[in-house]
Design a protein around this motif. Structure first.
Motif, PDB file in Angstrom:
ATOM      1  N   ALA A 188       0.827  -1.196   0.000  1.00  0.00           N
ATOM      2  CA  ALA A 188       0.000   0.000   0.000  1.00  0.00           C
ATOM      3  C   ALA A 188       0.866   1.253   0.000  1.00  0.00           C
ATOM      4  O   ALA A 188       1.858   1.328   0.732  1.00  0.00           O
ATOM      5  CB  ALA A 188      -0.914   0.010   1.223  1.00  0.00           C
ATOM      6  N   GLN A 189       0.492   2.190  -0.821  1.00  0.00           N
ATOM      7  CA  GLN A 189       1.139   3.498  -0.827  1.00  0.00           C
ATOM      8  C   GLN A 189       0.048   4.507  -0.450  1.00  0.00           C
ATOM      9  O   GLN A 189      -0.825   4.810  -1.259  1.00  0.00           O
ATOM     10  CB  GLN A 189       1.728   3.802  -2.205  1.00  0.00           C
ATOM     11  N   PRO A 190       0.074   5.007   0.781  1.00  0.00           N
ATOM     12  CA  PRO A 190      -1.053   5.779   1.300  1.00  0.00           C
ATOM     13  C   PRO A 190      -1.212   7.166   0.702  1.00  0.00           C
ATOM     14  O   PRO A 190      -2.270   7.768   0.827  1.00  0.00           O
ATOM     15  CB  PRO A 190      -0.740   5.872   2.801  1.00  0.00           C
ATOM     16  N   GLU A 191      -0.172   7.665   0.048  1.00  0.00           N
ATOM     17  CA  GLU A 191      -0.234   9.014  -0.519  1.00  0.00           C
ATOM     18  C   GLU A 191      -0.280   8.955  -2.033  1.00  0.00           C
ATOM     19  O   GLU A 191       0.573   8.332  -2.659  1.00  0.00           O
ATOM     20  CB  GLU A 191       0.991   9.826  -0.084  1.00  0.00           C
ATOM     21  N   ASP A 192      -1.297   9.605  -2.620  1.00  0.00           N
ATOM     22  CA  ASP A 192      -1.343   9.679  -4.075  1.00  0.00           C
ATOM     23  C   ASP A 192      -0.261  10.611  -4.603  1.00  0.00           C
ATOM     24  O   ASP A 192       0.255  10.411  -5.701  1.00  0.00           O
ATOM     25  CB  ASP A 192      -2.700  10.190  -4.536  1.00  0.00           C
ATOM     26  N   LYS A 239       5.962   6.999   1.224  1.00  0.00           N
ATOM     27  CA  LYS A 239       5.628   5.935   2.160  1.00  0.00           C
ATOM     28  C   LYS A 239       5.134   4.665   1.474  1.00  0.00           C
ATOM     29  O   LYS A 239       4.481   4.715   0.426  1.00  0.00           O
ATOM     30  CB  LYS A 239       4.565   6.433   3.146  1.00  0.00           C
ATOM     31  N   CYS A 240       5.438   3.542   2.131  1.00  0.00           N
ATOM     32  CA  CYS A 240       4.992   2.242   1.632  1.00  0.00           C
ATOM     33  C   CYS A 240       4.834   1.299   2.820  1.00  0.00           C
ATOM     34  O   CYS A 240       5.719   1.236   3.683  1.00  0.00           O
ATOM     35  CB  CYS A 240       6.010   1.670   0.652  1.00  0.00           C
ATOM     36  N   THR A 241       3.730   0.601   2.866  1.00  0.00           N
ATOM     37  CA  THR A 241       3.559  -0.466   3.844  1.00  0.00           C
ATOM     38  C   THR A 241       3.224  -1.747   3.102  1.00  0.00           C
ATOM     39  O   THR A 241       2.701  -1.716   1.991  1.00  0.00           O
ATOM     40  CB  THR A 241       2.436  -0.145   4.857  1.00  0.00           C
ATOM     41  N   SER A 282       6.906  -1.466   7.138  1.00  0.00           N
ATOM     42  CA  SER A 282       7.034  -0.336   6.223  1.00  0.00           C
ATOM     43  C   SER A 282       8.352  -0.396   5.479  1.00  0.00           C
ATOM     44  O   SER A 282       9.322  -1.020   5.932  1.00  0.00           O
ATOM     45  CB  SER A 282       6.917   0.987   6.988  1.00  0.00           C
ATOM     46  N   THR A 337       2.873   6.615  -6.151  1.00  0.00           N
ATOM     47  CA  THR A 337       2.848   7.943  -5.537  1.00  0.00           C
ATOM     48  C   THR A 337       3.542   8.903  -6.471  1.00  0.00           C
ATOM     49  O   THR A 337       4.681   8.658  -6.881  1.00  0.00           O
ATOM     50  CB  THR A 337       3.573   7.945  -4.177  1.00  0.00           C
TER      51      THR A 337
END
Lengths: 114, 116
Positions: B5-9, B22-24, B73, B110
């Motif tokens: 998941a990359q929470p920021e577009d 960021k990456c989780t 992460s 992202t």
């Protein structure tokens, strides 16, 4: 070394037509991948070859998509018939073998279905 | 199943400032993690990988990534951003494919904008 070559770079077709993409991997790379990248999304694996055999085609829509790598080198990906939702960039990648941890990508073919 | 998941577009940063993308991840075994960069009308370019060893991984173009097992992460970082770093960045995790082959699962990406 030469990179992964793909052609054509761009293709526009009408829905229900057929289209084919070509990929030439890096020399000596046994594993070849085709990915579909829809705008705004990450690439999704369609099919993976090890030499001329299919390793994984679980996400390939087999009713309309087909791919082959007859001599274990070049590969073609075909869509017949195309749908509007097939509009995407089709990326080819290759790696030394399927144990490799990452692949080298080509520049892709941008398909627009109208 | 493995996922990333990359929470920021989108991430905006001024040139010369540090950047973090960021990456989780979620994996069932030991994670094999990657970062790729994609410039307009170009294919994906490999930046760096984490397989094992040091948690801080150094890659191409001055990028590095920090593996954090407890937080699952793998954030991408650079101490000083350049305008030329503006591109689309993908985090990826290796997954076991069909008959034992490996396949890479990519995040949604992202977009990084570096302002002069």
């Amino acid at each position: 070394e030469a990179g992964v070559a793909q052609s054509p770079r761009y293709k526009i077709i009408e829905k229900r037509q057929s289209v084919a993409f070509w990929c030439n991997p890096i020399s000596g790379h046994a594993t070849l991948y085709w990915y579909q990248q829809i705008l705004g999304q990450g690439p999704k694996l369609l099919i993976q070859f090890q030499n001329n055999g299919v390793v994984d085609d679980s996400q390939l829509p087999k009713d309309r998509f087909s791919a082959e790598r007859l001599k274990g080198v070049d590969s073609t990906l075909k869509i017949q018939p195309a749908k509007l939702e097939d509009s995407a960039v089709y990326l080819c990648a290759s790696s030394l073998d399927r144990e490799a941890h990452w692949g080298t990508f080509g520049s892709g073919t941008r398909l627009t279905v109208v | 199943a493995q996922s990333v998941a990359q929470p920021e577009d989108q991430v905006n940063v001024a040139e010369g400032n540090p950047l973090t993308v960021k990456c989780t991840y979620s994996v069932s075994g030991n994670p094999y993690l990657f970062w790729y960069v994609q410039y307009p009308n170009r294919g994906l370019q490999f930046l760096l990988k984490y397989i094992t060893g040091d948690n801080l991984v150094k890659g191409s173009y001055g990028f590095e990534a920090e593996f954090n097992k407890s937080q699952t992460s793998f954030h991408l970082k650079k101490p000083s951003a350049l305008v030329s770093d503006s591109a689309l960045y993908f985090c990826a995790v290796r997954d076991m494919g069909g008959t034992g082959g490996f396949k890479t699962i990519f995040g949604a990406g992202t977009r990084l904008f570096v302002k002069a």
